[in-house]
Each structure stands twice: as C-alpha cells, then as structure tokens.
Write a protein that holds these residues in place. Structure first.
Motif, PDB file in Angstrom:
ATOM      1  N   VAL A  41       1.009  -1.094  -0.084  1.00  0.00           N
ATOM      2  CA  VAL A  41       0.030   0.036  -0.005  1.00  0.00           C
ATOM      3  C   VAL A  41       1.080   1.299  -0.133  1.00  0.00           C
ATOM      4  N   PHE A  42       1.865   1.369   0.696  1.00  0.00           N
ATOM      5  CA  PHE A  42       2.682   2.503   0.826  1.00  0.00           C
ATOM      6  C   PHE A  42       3.609   2.709  -0.190  1.00  0.00           C
ATOM      7  N   VAL A  43       4.053   1.515  -0.878  1.00  0.00           N
ATOM      8  CA  VAL A  43       4.952   1.714  -1.984  1.00  0.00           C
ATOM      9  C   VAL A  43       3.978   2.112  -3.284  1.00  0.00           C
ATOM     10  N   LEU A  44       2.562   1.627  -3.440  1.00  0.00           N
ATOM     11  CA  LEU A  44       1.790   2.252  -4.533  1.00  0.00           C
ATOM     12  C   LEU A  44       1.595   3.441  -4.190  1.00  0.00           C
ATOM     13  N   GLU A  45       1.569   3.926  -2.884  1.00  0.00           N
ATOM     14  CA  GLU A  45       1.186   5.567  -2.689  1.00  0.00           C
ATOM     15  C   GLU A  45       2.287   6.209  -3.049  1.00  0.00           C
ATOM     16  N   ILE A  69       9.666   2.393 -13.902  1.00  0.00           N
ATOM     17  CA  ILE A  69      10.261   1.327 -14.331  1.00  0.00           C
ATOM     18  C   ILE A  69       9.755  -0.049 -13.655  1.00  0.00           C
ATOM     19  N   GLY A  70       9.828  -0.080 -12.388  1.00  0.00           N
ATOM     20  CA  GLY A  70       9.399  -1.443 -11.865  1.00  0.00           C
ATOM     21  C   GLY A  70       9.489  -1.505 -10.249  1.00  0.00           C
ATOM     22  N   TYR A  71       9.302  -2.421  -9.642  1.00  0.00           N
ATOM     23  CA  TYR A  71       9.285  -2.642  -8.358  1.00  0.00           C
ATOM     24  C   TYR A  71       9.964  -4.081  -7.804  1.00  0.00           C
ATOM     25  N   GLU A  72      10.320  -3.977  -6.696  1.00  0.00           N
ATOM     26  CA  GLU A  72      10.917  -5.300  -6.129  1.00  0.00           C
ATOM     27  C   GLU A  72      10.700  -5.498  -4.725  1.00  0.00           C
ATOM     28  N   ASN A  73       9.993  -6.806  -4.462  1.00  0.00           N
ATOM     29  CA  ASN A  73       9.525  -7.164  -3.262  1.00  0.00           C
ATOM     30  C   ASN A  73      10.804  -7.762  -2.457  1.00  0.00           C
ATOM     31  N   VAL A  74      11.453  -7.067  -1.871  1.00  0.00           N
ATOM     32  CA  VAL A  74      12.864  -7.322  -1.292  1.00  0.00           C
ATOM     33  C   VAL A  74      12.889  -8.460  -0.272  1.00  0.00           C
ATOM     34  N   ALA A  75      12.256  -8.254   0.615  1.00  0.00           N
ATOM     35  CA  ALA A  75      12.189  -9.230   1.685  1.00  0.00           C
ATOM     36  C   ALA A  75      11.312  -9.043   2.784  1.00  0.00           C
ATOM     37  N   SER A 103      10.839  -1.893  -2.986  1.00  0.00           N
ATOM     38  CA  SER A 103      11.483  -0.870  -3.602  1.00  0.00           C
ATOM     39  C   SER A 103      10.649  -0.624  -4.889  1.00  0.00           C
ATOM     40  N   VAL A 104      10.615   0.819  -5.194  1.00  0.00           N
ATOM     41  CA  VAL A 104       9.950   1.184  -6.416  1.00  0.00           C
ATOM     42  C   VAL A 104      10.886   2.169  -7.236  1.00  0.00           C
ATOM     43  N   LEU A 105      11.072   1.977  -8.478  1.00  0.00           N
ATOM     44  CA  LEU A 105      12.201   2.506  -9.384  1.00  0.00           C
ATOM     45  C   LEU A 105      11.503   3.501 -10.419  1.00  0.00           C
ATOM     46  N   VAL A 106      11.963   4.676 -10.571  1.00  0.00           N
ATOM     47  CA  VAL A 106      11.493   5.415 -11.661  1.00  0.00           C
ATOM     48  C   VAL A 106      12.788   5.947 -12.537  1.00  0.00           C
ATOM     49  N   ARG A 107      12.549   6.503 -13.853  1.00  0.00           N
ATOM     50  CA  ARG A 107      13.659   7.200 -14.569  1.00  0.00           C
ATOM     51  C   ARG A 107      13.272   8.117 -15.127  1.00  0.00           C
ATOM     52  N   GLY A 108      14.217   9.216 -15.280  1.00  0.00           N
ATOM     53  CA  GLY A 108      13.777  10.378 -16.020  1.00  0.00           C
ATOM     54  C   GLY A 108      14.986  11.190 -15.936  1.00  0.00           C
ATOM     55  N   ASP A 109      14.823  12.682 -16.144  1.00  0.00           N
ATOM     56  CA  ASP A 109      15.911  13.525 -15.941  1.00  0.00           C
ATOM     57  C   ASP A 109      16.409  13.757 -14.302  1.00  0.00           C
ATOM     58  N   VAL A 110      17.413  14.619 -14.124  1.00  0.00           N
ATOM     59  CA  VAL A 110      17.800  14.709 -12.421  1.00  0.00           C
ATOM     60  C   VAL A 110      16.737  15.362 -11.874  1.00  0.00           C
TER      61      VAL A 110
END
Length: 102
Positions: free
Chosen positions: A16-20, A34-40, A45-52
């Motif tokens: 819920v928090f990572v979706l928010e 870009i994606g996400y990873e259910n670490v453990a 973690s959630v990952l985005v990409r763009g300019d600085v």
C-alpha cells in the motif's frame, strides 16, 4: 559510452505504501515507472527513471506521500547518470518482465 537517464528509488514497508509512493512520484514529475521489487519480508522498492530534476522531484513527492500516511521510508536515492552496468539490475526489476511478450 552510452549515457542513461537518472534513476530514483524509494524503499518502504508494504504494498500500500509503495503504491502510494509510486503514484505520487508519477504525478509529481515527468518520470517513467520502471518497476518494483519485493525485497524481503514486506520491504518493497520502487524505481523510476527520468532527468535529474524530475527524479529528485518524484522521490521527494514519494517520500512525503509515504510519511503523510504515517509510514517509514527506509531509504531513498537519486542516481544521476548511473553507470551502464547498473542497467542489468534495472532490467531485472522492470515491469516489462512481468508483461506477456507479443
């Protein structure tokens, strides 16, 4: 050497928090999710990409969104021009890997 966009990441506890966070990140700036990873054990973690600038704005908005819900952000980072070898990791967690290929 090929240059890659900036990446921004947030790690928190619970879907819920990572979706928010992801929602706030994508609404706050011109970034691609870009994606996400259910670490453990619920850490995600959630990952985005763009300019600085966009990634900095997105990560700040995501962190604020999680904190506004009363949850903890365990880590966040913006990496400008990540080294090309990181692309191997980025591709592993890409949402493209979850979608059926045509």
């Amino acid at each position: 050497m090929e240059q890659f966009d900036t990446i921004g990441l947030i790690e928190t506890f619970g879907l819920v928090f990572v979706l928010e966070a992801a929602d706030a990140m994508c609404k706050a700036a011109d970034v691609d999710l870009i994606g996400y990873e259910n670490v453990a054990s619920g850490y995600i973690s959630v990952l985005v990409r763009g300019d600085v600038g966009a990634c900095k704005t997105a990560v700040e908005a995501g962190v604020k969104a999680v904190k506004d819900m009363g949850a903890e952000v365990y880590s966040s980072v913006v990496i400008p021009r990540p080294h090309p070898v990181l692309e191997k990791i980025i591709k592993r967690y890409s949402l493209d890997n979850l979608l059926p290929q045509a």
